[in-house]
Enzyme design. Structure first.
Site, short mmCIF file in Angstrom:
data_model
loop_
_atom_site.label_atom_id
_atom_site.label_comp_id
_atom_site.label_asym_id
_atom_site.label_seq_id
_atom_site.Cartn_x
_atom_site.Cartn_y
_atom_site.Cartn_z
N ARG A 82 0.82 -1.21 0.00
CA ARG A 82 0.00 0.00 0.00
C ARG A 82 0.85 1.26 0.00
O ARG A 82 1.91 1.30 0.62
CB ARG A 82 -0.93 0.00 1.22
N HIS A 180 2.86 -12.57 -6.06
CA HIS A 180 1.85 -12.77 -5.02
C HIS A 180 1.33 -14.20 -5.00
O HIS A 180 0.13 -14.43 -4.88
CB HIS A 180 0.70 -11.78 -5.23
N ASP A 253 -1.14 -10.13 8.15
CA ASP A 253 -1.06 -9.31 6.94
C ASP A 253 0.00 -8.28 7.27
O ASP A 253 -0.28 -7.10 7.45
CB ASP A 253 -2.39 -8.68 6.59
N GLU A 312 5.50 -12.41 0.27
CA GLU A 312 5.75 -11.39 -0.75
C GLU A 312 7.06 -10.65 -0.47
O GLU A 312 7.11 -9.77 0.39
CB GLU A 312 4.58 -10.40 -0.79
#
Length: 347
Positions: A82, A180, A253, A312
């Protein structure tokens, strides 16, 4: 070793191709040109197995990829993760990019690498695989600069899959790509990944706000749910984070700050399969598929939380807003290359 190409589907009058390549030891890989996607990764078939499942999640048809919201196996760019407020300053100019995750930009926005159809070139030799090519224009995704891009997947007889990203821009821009893929190493993948073992060479993780944007704080993992410095059952960590799975969407996450190029080791429940991820990046974002639901099937199983784990490799997310996170900028006429290797073992 060889690589073969076949038609996978057609989208907007463009052909999407599948590239299947194998080594001499029975490991095989399938990539598709939509999203330069790692569609499947097969370990050698066991004699006792009734079927052989891919250890990465993927769909059987193009339509499902076009509807996908999980970025299954996709290559991500221009930036992984992000970017806060979908805005950044570079060389004294402010750029506003796609807000596709609340007020933030996620994985390059809706026109990111994952949404593109790439040209592909077969590579055969001591290593086998495919090289994907694409020219990405600033008009397409609102990032500054037009980029020439290559994404290469190469498999060797040491049972290593290399993923190499290479980019050149005609103007200063951001470049922080990743792959991903979601891993589930079990023969019975319906068991999910709670029974997997994970080790991360990371003694700190990034604190994030309620929208998963890093605050800038690096937190010591010691004696916490985020401590994977030694091999740890994923269920042990998630029980703490989810309070025994009573909190919807809870789980990992999380961006971890890497100490070593040997970034992660993942093993299945009986430790008969193992992957080691080696990378030149400074971070690993770990996502335990917390928001998967049962609206579709993946690998012939109805999707659900904790079905698989994404590992990732990237520069720490939102680095453009944090000077000590690493450099995600690429200057005019500069070329940058990043490499991640997935080492595979079966016992």
């Amino acid at each position: 070793m060889d690589c073969k190409k076949k038609l996978f589907g057609v989208y907007k009058n463009q052909s999407v191709y599948s590239f299947v390549f194998s080594n001499d030891n029975g490991f095989s890989v399938e990539c598709i040109s939509y999203g330069a996607t790692l569609k499947a990764l097969y370990f050698p078939r066991r004699q006792s197995a009734s079927e052989n499942k891919s250890v990465v999640l993927g769909y059987d048809n193009l339509d499902d990829y076009l509807k996908d919201v999980y970025f299954l196996g996709s290559c991500i760019g221009r930036t992984a993760g992000r970017i806060g407020k979908a805005s950044f300053e570079l060389n004294g100019k402010i750029y506003n990019i796609d807000k596709n995750d609340g007020d933030n930009n996620l994985h390059g926005g809706k026109n990111g690498f994952h949404s593109l159809i790439w040209d592909g070139q077969i590579i055969n030799g001591e290593k086998t695989g495919v090289k994907f090519f694409k020219a990405v224009k600033s008009d397409d995704d609102a990032f500054p600069g037009n980029m020439s891009l290559e994404i290469t997947y190469l498999l060797n007889n040491d049972n290593e899959l290399e993923i190499v990203f290479k980019g050149t821009s005609d103007k200063a821009t951001l470049f922080n790509p990743t792959n991903h893929a979601y891993f589930n190493l079990n023969s019975n993948q319906d068991d999910g990944i709670l029974n997997h073992y994970l080790m991360l060479n990371a003694d700190k993780y990034l604190k994030t706000d309620e929208t998963l944007i890093p605050t800038g704080d690096k937190i010591d993992v010691k004696m916490s749910a985020y401590d994977f410095t030694k091999e740890r059952l994923i269920d042990d960590s998630l029980k703490i984070l989810t309070k025994n799975y009573s909190i919807k969407g809870a789980g990992l996450d999380t961006p971890f700050c890497l100490n070593s190029s040997v970034a992660a080791v993942l093993k299945n429940a009986d430790k008969s399969r193992c992957i080691t991820i080696v990378t030149d990046r400074n971070a690993m974002v770990v996502y335990t598929s917390n928001y998967f639901d049962s609206k579709q099937t993946i690998n012939d199983i109805y999707s659900k939380p904790y079905m698989a784990i994404a590992l990732e490799a990237q520069i720490l997310p939102d680095a453009i807003h944090h000077k000590n996170f690493g450099n995600t900028a690429i200057m005019e006429s500069e070329t940058k290359e990043y490499k991640t290797i997935i080492q595979m073992r079966q016992y």
